[in-house]
Design a protein around this motif. Structure first.
Motif: not given
Length: 104
Positions: A61-69
């Motif tokens: 989930x952190x990885x997905x947020x990083x990519x989105x950010x």
């Protein structure tokens, strides 16, 4: 836009080189905000664009947020540089998807 994981050593050097070539750089860090902020400051001092973003890239989930950010910050995706030898499937999928379609 380039996303560089690893804010020290090779990661810091890659971030600085990419910025000197005109890339907008997202510097990912997990624990050391101070080191990431130093990389960002050094890039900005030379006229480059950079932001530091905290995330544990081994957490899906952190990885997905990083990519989105990263995409929210700079838009079009061009590069991913990781200092980790083992990325979780999420990060590998995100890289593959973004490299294929070229946008966020």
């Amino acid at each position: 836009m380039a996303l560089v994981t690893g804010r020290a050593g090779i990661g810091a050097t890659i971030a600085r080189v990419l910025a000197s070539l005109g890339a907008k750089v997202v510097v990912n860090y997990y624990q050391s905000a101070e080191m990431a902020d130093e990389v960002v400051r050094s890039i900005r001092a030379k006229g480059g664009e950079a932001e530091a973003v905290q995330a544990n890239i081994l957490d899906e989930s952190a990885c997905k947020k990083l990519v989105g950010c990263a995409c929210d910050l700079y838009g079009r995706w061009t590069s991913w540089y990781s200092m980790r030898l083992r990325l979780r499937r999420c990060c590998q999928w995100s890289l593959m998807m973004l490299s294929t379609i070229g946008v966020c």
